[in-house]
Design a protein around this motif. Structure first.
Motif, short mmCIF file in Angstrom:
data_model
loop_
_atom_site.label_atom_id
_atom_site.label_comp_id
_atom_site.label_asym_id
_atom_site.label_seq_id
_atom_site.Cartn_x
_atom_site.Cartn_y
_atom_site.Cartn_z
N HIS A 142 0.72 -1.35 -0.14
CA HIS A 142 -0.11 -0.03 0.14
C HIS A 142 0.93 1.32 -0.11
O HIS A 142 0.59 2.13 -0.74
N HIS A 182 1.13 4.32 -2.37
CA HIS A 182 1.08 5.88 -2.44
C HIS A 182 2.23 6.91 -3.09
O HIS A 182 2.09 7.82 -3.52
N GLY A 199 -3.09 7.85 7.23
CA GLY A 199 -3.75 7.74 8.46
C GLY A 199 -3.14 6.69 9.51
O GLY A 199 -3.04 6.84 10.71
N ASP A 222 -6.64 13.37 13.00
CA ASP A 222 -8.02 12.69 12.87
C ASP A 222 -8.49 12.96 14.65
O ASP A 222 -9.60 13.30 14.81
N GLY A 248 -8.96 14.74 9.64
CA GLY A 248 -7.83 15.52 9.11
C GLY A 248 -8.40 16.44 7.96
O GLY A 248 -7.93 17.69 7.81
N ASP A 262 -8.58 20.74 8.08
CA ASP A 262 -7.92 21.31 7.02
C ASP A 262 -8.93 22.46 6.36
O ASP A 262 -8.59 23.63 6.27
N GLY A 292 -2.44 9.99 2.29
CA GLY A 292 -3.47 10.85 2.47
C GLY A 292 -3.39 12.24 3.02
O GLY A 292 -3.80 13.30 2.77
N ASN A 345 -2.99 17.78 2.90
CA ASN A 345 -3.13 18.99 3.70
C ASN A 345 -2.51 20.13 3.14
O ASN A 345 -1.29 20.28 2.68
O1 KG4 Z 1 -3.82 7.56 2.77
P1 KG4 Z 1 -5.02 7.53 3.48
O2 KG4 Z 1 -6.13 7.93 2.44
O3 KG4 Z 1 -5.20 5.97 4.17
C1 KG4 Z 1 -4.35 5.31 4.78
O4 KG4 Z 1 -3.65 4.63 4.19
O5 KG4 Z 1 -4.11 5.66 6.11
O6 KG4 Z 1 -4.77 8.59 4.57
C2 KG4 Z 1 -5.84 8.97 5.33
C3 KG4 Z 1 -5.56 10.10 6.29
C4 KG4 Z 1 -6.57 10.28 7.41
O7 KG4 Z 1 -6.00 10.58 8.46
C5 KG4 Z 1 -7.22 11.51 6.86
O8 KG4 Z 1 -7.73 12.40 7.93
C6 KG4 Z 1 -5.69 11.97 6.28
O9 KG4 Z 1 -5.26 11.29 5.60
N1 KG4 Z 1 -6.10 13.44 5.28
C7 KG4 Z 1 -5.77 14.83 5.75
C8 KG4 Z 1 -6.18 15.49 4.59
N2 KG4 Z 1 -6.90 14.53 3.64
C9 KG4 Z 1 -6.89 13.50 4.20
N3 KG4 Z 1 -5.32 15.25 6.83
C10 KG4 Z 1 -4.95 16.56 6.81
N4 KG4 Z 1 -5.51 17.37 5.73
C11 KG4 Z 1 -6.18 16.66 4.67
N5 KG4 Z 1 -6.53 17.92 3.66
#
Ligand code: KG4
Ligand code: ZN
Length: 337
Positions: free
Chosen positions: A111, A115, A137, A167, A180, A184, A270, A274
């Motif tokens: 995974h 990314h 996350g 989060d 998160g 933002d 993810g 931000n």
């Molecule tokens: O990579 P992802 O989609 O899933 C995992 O592999 O974990 O990441 C999800 C994480 C969550 O904690 C979400 O709140 C955070 O990414 N996230 C953000 C933003 N968009 C997603 N955190 C801060 N600002 C953002 N714009």
């Protein structure tokens, strides 16, 4: 080479068709956010069930939108680790069934590697070696990407991932899941210097992170204010917290790139969506004369296009799986099958 890619590691059921690792012919994401929002976070059992319901339709749509049939597809790539085990199993078993039925090769994709690969889609000129900050996350890693399939972790979080801390802080501020993202949206224009938080460092390990103390500190600030009946300025509190997390990330990346001599910096995961992180990392890279690559917003979160991209490079190295492939909940990025 056309790859049909499948992703189901958390709460998005996704499928895509990607040509030669860089050209996205289709990218379908069915999100479960609305349902998990009711519980304030991802409920693994619900995630597995929704993946099982959605996966056939999502794969069919990805093929339809790409203008391909299975006859045009050369291989099937699937996220097999790390992630929620029940969720991963849905994608892995679907991919295995399809590979068996159509007699196509199966490519297992990590995974976090995928990314990182989201940047190959957004930046056709980007090639390893480069330095990557992966912030999601569940993970916060600083990684030397030496080759498309060779990785060296040089720093990581000792406790919460950056996304997890954002989060949880957002939740304690009363914002809905996914915190998160909503933090933002709410606080990106707030005053990031209004509230002061600690700047945690890990003794003797300058490349590692620690976010749990920072998270506790914001939660304490909220509790204290509530006990005293004081008004909480959520916009500036949220901005200050985001700035504190981002400062830790940027500072460690600067130190590591200086120490190891990198001038090509890549963001992934993810949290790379931000706005404060993107801005502060851009400023830092401009100051040093380094080149910064960030994924387009649509490829920051979980999607299958990035799986198709990384799958292509895994296939170039002959990294195929047999039909006894299993899902794995936890696996480092530099693990070799
Ligand atoms: O990579 P992802 O989609 O899933 C995992 O592999 O974990 O990441 C999800 C994480 C969550 O904690 C979400 O709140 C955070 O990414 N996230 C953000 C933003 N968009 C997603 N955190 C801060 N600002 C953002 N714009
Ligand atoms: Zn992810």
């Amino acid at each position: 080479m056309k790859i049909l890619a499948i992703e189901s590691s958390c709460d998005e059921t996704a499928a895509a068709v990607v040509e030669d690792g860089r050209k996205v012919l289709s990218n379908i994401v069915a999100t479960q956010i609305e349902e998990h929002k009711l519980y304030g976070g991802v409920v693994p059992e619900i995630a597995s069930r929704r993946h099982a319901e959605a996966i056939c339709g999502v794969v069919d749509e990805a093929l339809l939108k790409s203008g391909c049939t299975m006859d045009d597809i050369d291989a099937i790539a699937v996220t097999y680790a790390p992630g929620l085990i029940g969720a991963l199993l849905v994608g892995v078993n679907y991919a295995k069934g399809l590979a068996y039925a159509t007699d196509k090769p199966l490519i297992p994709v990590h995974h976090l590697r995928s990314h990182i690969a989201s940047n190959y889609i957004s930046h056709p000129d980007l090639e390893p070696p480069f330095f990557c900050l992966v912030v999601s996350g569940g993970h916060t890693h600083m990684i030397m990407v030496e080759d498309y399939t060779t990785f060296r972790i040089i720093g990581r979080t000792r406790d919460d991932a950056a996304g997890e801390a954002l989060d949880k802080a957002a939740r304690s501020m009363g914002l809905p899941y996914p915190g998160g993202v909503n933090l933002d949206k709410l606080a990106k224009d707030g005053d990031g210097s209004k509230y002061k938080f600690p700047h945690p460092k890990v003794d003797g390990c300058p490349y590692d992170f620690s976010f749990s103390g920072l998270k506790t500190s914001v939660i304490n600030t909220i509790h204290n204010a509530k006990q005293k009946g004081e008004e909480i300025d959520i916009i500036n509190l949220g901005a200050s917290f985001m700035h504190s997390v981002v400062n830790c990330l940027v500072e460690n990346v600067e130190k590591a790139c200086n120490d190891f001599g990198y001038d090509k910096i890549v963001l992934a995961g993810g949290v790379s969506a931000n706005s404060v992180l993107r801005l502060k990392m851009k400023e830092a890279c401009e100051n040093h004369g380094w080149q910064l690559y960030v994924p387009e917003l649509r490829y920051c979160g979980d999607n299958a296009a990035m799986v198709g991209s990384q799958g292509y490079y895994e296939a170039q190295k002959g990294k195929f799986a047999s039909l006894d492939l299993n899902a794995v909940a936890s696996m480092p990025i530099d693990h070799e099958k």
